[in-house]
Design an enzyme around this catalytic site. Structure first.
Site, PDB file in Angstrom:
ATOM      1  N   GLY A  82       3.800 -10.566  -5.231  1.00 23.96           N
ATOM      2  CA  GLY A  82       3.351 -10.131  -6.544  1.00 23.96           C
ATOM      3  C   GLY A  82       2.027  -9.404  -6.378  1.00 23.96           C
ATOM      4  CB  SER A 102       4.880  -9.373  -0.612  1.00 30.80           C
ATOM      5  OG  SER A 102       4.308  -8.184  -1.087  1.00 30.80           O
ATOM      6  CB  ALA A 103       0.966 -11.291  -2.877  1.00 26.56           C
ATOM      7  CG  HIS A 132       5.806  -4.058   0.642  1.00 23.80           C
ATOM      8  ND1 HIS A 132       7.071  -4.363   0.207  1.00 23.80           N
ATOM      9  CD2 HIS A 132       5.006  -5.064   0.190  1.00 23.80           C
ATOM     10  CE1 HIS A 132       7.045  -5.498  -0.478  1.00 23.80           C
ATOM     11  NE2 HIS A 132       5.801  -5.950  -0.490  1.00 23.80           N
ATOM     12  CD  GLU A 158      10.129  -2.716   1.442  1.00 20.04           C
ATOM     13  OE1 GLU A 158      11.313  -2.349   1.381  1.00 20.04           O
ATOM     14  OE2 GLU A 158       9.346  -2.698   0.463  1.00 20.04           O
TER      15      GLU A 158
END
Length: 253
Positions: A105, A137-138, A174, A209
């Site tokens: 997020g 991710s985050a 990413h 990714e």
């Protein structure tokens, strides 16, 4: 005031176990589907009976209930249960955690919430006691020295960019390669990282990714389906294939 410094990660962390995923979704698969075999393998050593819930940290997104359900649905498919920190006393939840998953997020929102709750250092100490940490991710950005190489907009402002500092390098999740056919005139991801290195010396791991880092104590292995690109402040970037040993990233650069 922080309870730890960068030197903490340069002397070796015997309890460190982390699975750092570039992205929660890889086209054309569902949420966490591409990473599920790696998550199951990573947790198998500590969860032979899969009976203890995994503590989920949903703070990178606004709707915590919906996010917790999405995470639980994904983990249920591989036989695990999720218990979200937002529905518990945060300090008690961390104290009792057997494993932690921090979802993706907005990284600024995630970090600010952990600072606001005064649990960032407690979470780090718990992870270094030996429990598995999974970030996507985050959540992957959160595991590093600081969040200065996130792709996210600073929609909120944490009191510091310092993060969990489980590893002595930064990550750019990413990561995207420059498109030679694009007419876009904005900076490429590589140019952004070079800007970072004009004022910082931390190694930056560009995780495309499909990339995953598995960290066990003082060992780092690249998993997944894509190469990782590693950027240095004083030398040319290098490419590394899946199954590469990247343990050198844990030594002082």
């Amino acid at each position: 005031q922080r309870l730890f410094s960068l030197e903490d990660v340069e002397v070796g962390m015997i309890g460190r176990r982390a699975l750092l995923i570039s992205s929660s979704v890889v086209h054309p698969t569902a949420y966490l589907e591409h990473a599920s075999p790696h998550i199951e393998s990573f947790l198998a050593k500590q969860y032979p009976d899969k009976d203890a819930p995994i503590l989920f940290v949903p703070f990178a997104k606004k709707n915590h209930d919906a996010y917790a359900k999405q995470a639980d649905d994904a983990f249920q498919k591989i036989g695990f249960k999720i218990q979200s920190i937002h529905s518990m006393n945060p300090e008690q939840a961390i104290s009792e955690a057997k494993a932690v998953f921090v979802g993706g997020g907005n990284t600024f929102r995630l970090l600010k919430t952990l600072y606001d709750l005064n649990v960032l250092d407690k979470l780090r100490a718990k992870i270094l006691s030996g429990i598995p940490y999974i970030g996507a991710s985050a959540g992957t950005n959160l595991a590093t020295v600081n969040i200065r190489t996130t792709n996210d907009m600073p929609i909120v402002f944490p009191p510091s960019f310092d993060a969990l500092n489980l590893v002595p390098f930064n990550i750019n999740p990413h990561y995207l390669d420059p498109d030679p056919n694009s007419t876009h005139q904005g900076e490429t991801r590589e140019q952004r990282i070079k800007e970072f290195h004009e004022d910082n010396t931390n190694v930056v791991v560009g995780l495309r990714e499909g990339c995953i880092l598995r960290i066990e104590e003082n060992s780092v292995k690249l998993l997944g389906t894509k190469n990782a690109r590693i950027f240095y402040h004083d030398k040319i970037a290098t490419e590394h294939e899946p199954d590469s040993d990247l343990s050198f990233l844990l030594s002082k650069q």
